[in-house]
Design a protein around this motif. Sequence first.
Motif, PDB file in Angstrom:
ATOM      1  N   LYS A  55      26.950  44.198  48.858  1.00 44.07           N
ATOM      2  CA  LYS A  55      27.526  45.289  48.426  1.00 44.07           C
ATOM      3  C   LYS A  55      26.927  46.575  48.210  1.00 44.07           C
ATOM      4  N   SER A  58      29.830  53.023  45.038  1.00 38.70           N
ATOM      5  CA  SER A  58      30.544  54.065  45.243  1.00 38.70           C
ATOM      6  C   SER A  58      29.762  55.518  44.859  1.00 38.70           C
ATOM      7  N   GLU A  88      36.890  57.269  50.136  1.00 36.39           N
ATOM      8  CA  GLU A  88      36.298  55.727  50.460  1.00 36.39           C
ATOM      9  C   GLU A  88      37.230  54.851  50.325  1.00 36.39           C
ATOM     10  N   SER A  89      37.287  53.887  51.243  1.00 36.72           N
ATOM     11  CA  SER A  89      38.065  52.604  51.405  1.00 36.72           C
ATOM     12  C   SER A  89      37.592  51.462  51.907  1.00 36.72           C
ATOM     13  N   ILE A  92      37.058  47.569  47.379  1.00 40.92           N
ATOM     14  CA  ILE A  92      36.604  48.322  46.023  1.00 40.92           C
ATOM     15  C   ILE A  92      36.669  47.748  44.810  1.00 40.92           C
ATOM     16  N   LYS A  93      35.828  47.191  44.119  1.00 40.88           N
ATOM     17  CA  LYS A  93      35.966  46.665  42.975  1.00 40.88           C
ATOM     18  C   LYS A  93      35.170  47.507  41.760  1.00 40.88           C
ATOM     19  N   SER A  94      36.124  47.880  40.600  1.00 34.05           N
ATOM     20  CA  SER A  94      35.814  48.324  39.593  1.00 34.05           C
ATOM     21  C   SER A  94      35.321  47.470  38.317  1.00 34.05           C
ATOM     22  N   ILE A 105      31.290  50.766  40.339  1.00 29.70           N
ATOM     23  CA  ILE A 105      32.327  50.574  41.427  1.00 29.70           C
ATOM     24  C   ILE A 105      31.480  50.272  42.489  1.00 29.70           C
ATOM     25  N   THR A 106      31.882  49.326  43.064  1.00 25.50           N
ATOM     26  CA  THR A 106      31.224  48.650  44.553  1.00 25.50           C
ATOM     27  C   THR A 106      32.137  48.422  45.638  1.00 25.50           C
ATOM     28  N   LEU A 107      31.453  48.604  46.822  1.00 26.72           N
ATOM     29  CA  LEU A 107      32.262  48.211  48.089  1.00 26.72           C
ATOM     30  C   LEU A 107      31.669  47.144  48.567  1.00 26.72           C
ATOM     31  N   ALA A 112      33.215  49.074  54.836  1.00 28.88           N
ATOM     32  CA  ALA A 112      33.539  50.158  53.881  1.00 28.88           C
ATOM     33  C   ALA A 112      33.595  51.479  54.659  1.00 28.88           C
TER      34      ALA A 112
END
Length: 202
Positions: A55, A58, A88-89, A92-94, A105-107, A112
């Motif tokens: 990952k 953000s 960003e898209s 995505i996990k918060s 916040i990770t992608l 990504a």
Amino acid sequence: MKIVSIVALISFLFCVHVNGQGVLEPVTWDWKVEKANEKDHYFLIFEATIDAGWKIYSQYLESDDGPVRTSFFYDTKDGFALIGKNEESGKIKSGYDAMFDMDLITLKAPKASFKQEIKVSQFPLNIAGYLEFMTCDDKQCLPPAGIDFEFNIAAPQDQTDKKKTVKPDESRTDLDDSSNSTVNPEAPSDNQQVNTTNHGQK
């Protein structure tokens, strides 16, 4: 700070672990430019391909006390202006991250995307800069990395040219003015053709 020191220690131990086993690159980057609908507006698009289990972080973390956020820096200062935020898209996990003991916040894998709108004020335009990011899996982190990027935006084509079609009755009649010849409608010649010219847009 304590968390930054932990990140540095993790990165160091990981580098020692992989030494002699080749460079691990779980994230690769590509970029492209796309035309927006509005005149002289474009999108700078950055795409990260992320290996399974890894990952990145953000741009919009609440704090710099944890991992290094993904960031974009532009060495070129003239000829364009940034419009709005870099969007960003992806996956995505918060939420809480146990490794850093904080909310992040990770992608995540597999992709990504980061999309920055710009308005260009001079053509042609070369935009150079670099991006910075950090990547981790559930057990380890790689040191922050910088990647150089470059965009080349050509001058837009002239949109004022219009396609012109010459109708049959507007065909040229000056091909042989000296002969002043006419065609007898009562006895048309064989293979007679009307020459029409179609001026298409290049």
